[in-house]
Design an enzyme around this catalytic site. Structure first.
Site, PDB file in Angstrom:
ATOM      1  CG  HIS A  42      -1.919   1.042   1.296  1.00 54.07           C
ATOM      2  ND1 HIS A  42      -2.994   0.988   2.165  1.00 54.07           N
ATOM      3  CD2 HIS A  42      -2.056   2.198   0.619  1.00 54.07           C
ATOM      4  CE1 HIS A  42      -3.741   2.064   2.009  1.00 54.07           C
ATOM      5  NE2 HIS A  42      -3.184   2.827   1.075  1.00 54.07           N
ATOM      6  CG  HIS A  57      -1.215   6.701  -1.755  1.00 55.57           C
ATOM      7  ND1 HIS A  57      -2.436   6.721  -2.377  1.00 55.57           N
ATOM      8  CD2 HIS A  57      -1.414   6.045  -0.574  1.00 55.57           C
ATOM      9  CE1 HIS A  57      -3.337   6.118  -1.623  1.00 55.57           C
ATOM     10  NE2 HIS A  57      -2.745   5.700  -0.514  1.00 55.57           N
ATOM     11  CE  LYS A  68      -7.871   2.520  -1.919  1.00 54.26           C
ATOM     12  NZ  LYS A  68      -6.715   3.357  -1.732  1.00 54.26           N
ATOM     13  CG  HIS A  78     -10.309   4.616   1.912  1.00 56.80           C
ATOM     14  ND1 HIS A  78      -9.139   5.298   2.130  1.00 56.80           N
ATOM     15  CD2 HIS A  78     -11.209   5.187   2.745  1.00 56.80           C
ATOM     16  CE1 HIS A  78      -9.327   6.227   3.048  1.00 56.80           C
ATOM     17  NE2 HIS A  78     -10.587   6.186   3.428  1.00 56.80           N
ATOM     18  N   GLY A 136      -2.722  12.268   5.003  1.00 57.03           N
ATOM     19  CA  GLY A 136      -1.707  11.292   4.629  1.00 57.03           C
ATOM     20  C   GLY A 136      -0.349  11.660   5.165  1.00 57.03           C
ATOM     21  CG  ASP A 180      -2.128   4.723   3.544  1.00 59.93           C
ATOM     22  OD1 ASP A 180      -1.985   5.077   2.355  1.00 59.93           O
ATOM     23  OD2 ASP A 180      -3.132   4.993   4.220  1.00 59.93           O
TER      24      ASP A 180
HETATM   25  O1  DOR Z   1      -4.632   9.732   4.337  1.00 55.54           O
HETATM   26  C1  DOR Z   1      -4.740   9.288   3.208  1.00 55.54           C
HETATM   27  N1  DOR Z   1      -3.961   9.726   2.205  1.00 55.54           N
HETATM   28  N2  DOR Z   1      -5.668   8.371   2.963  1.00 55.54           N
HETATM   29  C2  DOR Z   1      -5.978   8.000   1.709  1.00 55.54           C
HETATM   30  O2  DOR Z   1      -6.900   7.258   1.539  1.00 55.54           O
HETATM   31  C3  DOR Z   1      -5.273   8.562   0.556  1.00 55.54           C
HETATM   32  C4  DOR Z   1      -3.942   9.069   0.954  1.00 55.54           C
HETATM   33  C5  DOR Z   1      -3.326   9.959  -0.099  1.00 55.54           C
HETATM   34  O3  DOR Z   1      -3.266   9.537  -1.252  1.00 55.54           O
HETATM   35  O4  DOR Z   1      -2.908  11.071   0.221  1.00 55.54           O
HETATM   36 ZN    ZN Z   2      -3.728   4.770   1.041  1.00 59.10          ZN
END
Ligand code: DOR
Ligand code: ZN
Length: 403
Positions: A42, A44, A132, A167, A311, A292
């Site tokens: 996980h 980004h 997703k 999510h 995030g 994450d």
């Molecule tokens: O806190 C988060 N940031 N939760 C998410 O679902 C997406 C992620 C992001 O891409 O910044």
């Molecule tokens: Zn995420």
């Protein structure tokens, strides 16, 4: 070839290991432990479209320094990865960046589900790790907040044998609760309460019961969610659960110190919920740990509540936090390897890889923002002294000395 001499295994034996390589090298590894390279299910990494936050040159280096050899990247990009063409373009761009970085990071891609592009899903079947679904809104525009589309997605995914990663936060509840919310960072945890997450999980599990679709629940963060997942597993449903380091190591008391840096979806929880996650690691309700890794710049995170994006970065601190927890008697090395590699391979049916990670369990180091490889150069764990850091990563026969 690379000869690793006298390395400790996580089961307490000492062995020699030979890794195929173009280079000839002997590593005396008596002070190191052999781990499978981490698979982070996980992340980004922000390509395409948000390269001011991260790109694959910085992210791949950050991953390697965190002991991670494989990542699953999320589709909430600009444009979102919701068409076959967008997926092809994204992969091409990333391959180019990794070639420039000289880091052959192994990567898989999630396909974003959008109600207008459901007919793209069959086209990408063999090219993605899963679908997703954002049941609640987060960073980016992806959102499935109507029951009819959600039902179609679970049915389609079952037919195509694709795993659905959710999510799980209920969008209608979020919008309702926002109306009466205070405008402080800490109100984030009140708006997106555990009930909001549990309501979405209940809905997703009901669809698993209906279609037998394989379901991967991302970033589980509270006792209420865990109880639903525990019951679903007991029922024999194909439901798997991930949790994240920030929910395992931080709670909702840190807003005062971290301010906007603490804002994440799902939000940080109570100490009771945090403890419940550790219990769920013990009883194997939790299958995997994903970072994450969701970087935003420090300027973005300094914006007031409402404008501050959710995030936090995480690939570089995931393993040191877990090894540090091992030293505190909270988790075994075998369990760390299972959560960060073994179970991920099983759930996502990954082919075997020859990546190797050597960890120095005794190395003590402070998390220092200025030393981080992520483009955003901050961590919610900055200033914490952790014991246990990755020392070498071997990927495709190339060796990285991390010390
Ligand atoms: O806190 C988060 N940031 N939760 C998410 O679902 C997406 C992620 C992001 O891409 O910044
Ligand atoms: Zn995420």
């Amino acid at each position: 070839m690379i000869e690793i001499k006298g390395v400790n295994t996580i089961d307490g034996t000492v062995i020699d290991v030979i890794v195929e390589s173009m280079h000839n090298k002997i590593l005396q590894a008596g002070h190191l432990h052999l781990f499978p390279c981490l698979i982070d299910p996980h992340v980004h990494f922000r390509v395409p479209g948000q390269e001011h936050k991260e790109d694959w040159k910085t992210a791949s280096k950050a991953a390697i320094y965190g002991g991670i050899g494989t990542v699953f990247d999320m589709p909430n990009n600009q444009p979102p990865c919701t068409t076959h063409q967008a997926l092809k373009d994204k992969k091409q761009k990333i391959a180019h960046e990794l070639r420039e970085a000289g880091i052959p990071l192994h990567r898989y891609f999630y396909f974003g589900v959008d109600r207008n592009t459901l007919d793209e899903i069959p086209k990408v079947k063999g090219e993605v790790i899963g679908l997703k679904v954002f049941m609640g809104s987060s960073t980016g525009s992806l959102l499935i907040d109507d029951d009819e589309t959600l039902d179609r997605v679970f049915s389609l995914a079952k037919d195509l044998d694709l795993i659905v990663a959710v999510h799980a936060e209920d969008e209608k509840m979020i919008q309702e609760r926002k109306k009466s919310a205070a405008s402080s960072y800490s109100s984030h945890s009140v708006v997106r309460s555990p009930e909001v997450a549990a309501a979405a999980i209940k809905k997703a599990i009901a669809l698993v019961r209906k279609y037998k679709t394989r379901l991967y629940i991302l970033h589980v963060s509270s006792d209420a969610e865990l109880n639903l997942i525990r019951a679903a597993k007991r029922e024999g449903l194909p439901v798997y659960a991930e949790c994240c380091p920030h929910h395992l190591f931080l709670n909702d008391q840190v807003y005062e110190k971290l301010q906007g840096k603490a804002v994440v979806n799902p939000p940080l929880r109570s100490e009771k919920d945090r403890q419940a996650l550790w219990d769920a690691i013990d009883d194997e309700t939790i299958d995997t740990i994903g970072s994450d890794h969701a970087p935003h710049t420090i300027e973005e995170k300094r914006k007031p509540y409402g404008s501050c994006p959710s995030g936090m970065p995480g690939v570089e601190t995931l393993l040191p936090l877990l090894i540090n927890a091992y030293h505190m008697g909270k988790i075994s090395l075998q369990r760390i390897a299972s959560l960060t590699s073994g179970r991920v391979k099983e759930i996502f049916r990954l082919p075997p890889d020859k990546n190797v990670l050597l960890v120095d369990l005794e190395r003590v180091k402070k998390v220092d923002d200025s030393h981080l490889k992520t483009k955003v150069k901050w961590s919610p764990f900055a200033g914490e002294t952790l014991k246990g850091w990755p020392a070498y990563v071997i990927l495709n026969g190339e060796i990285w000395n991390l010390s």
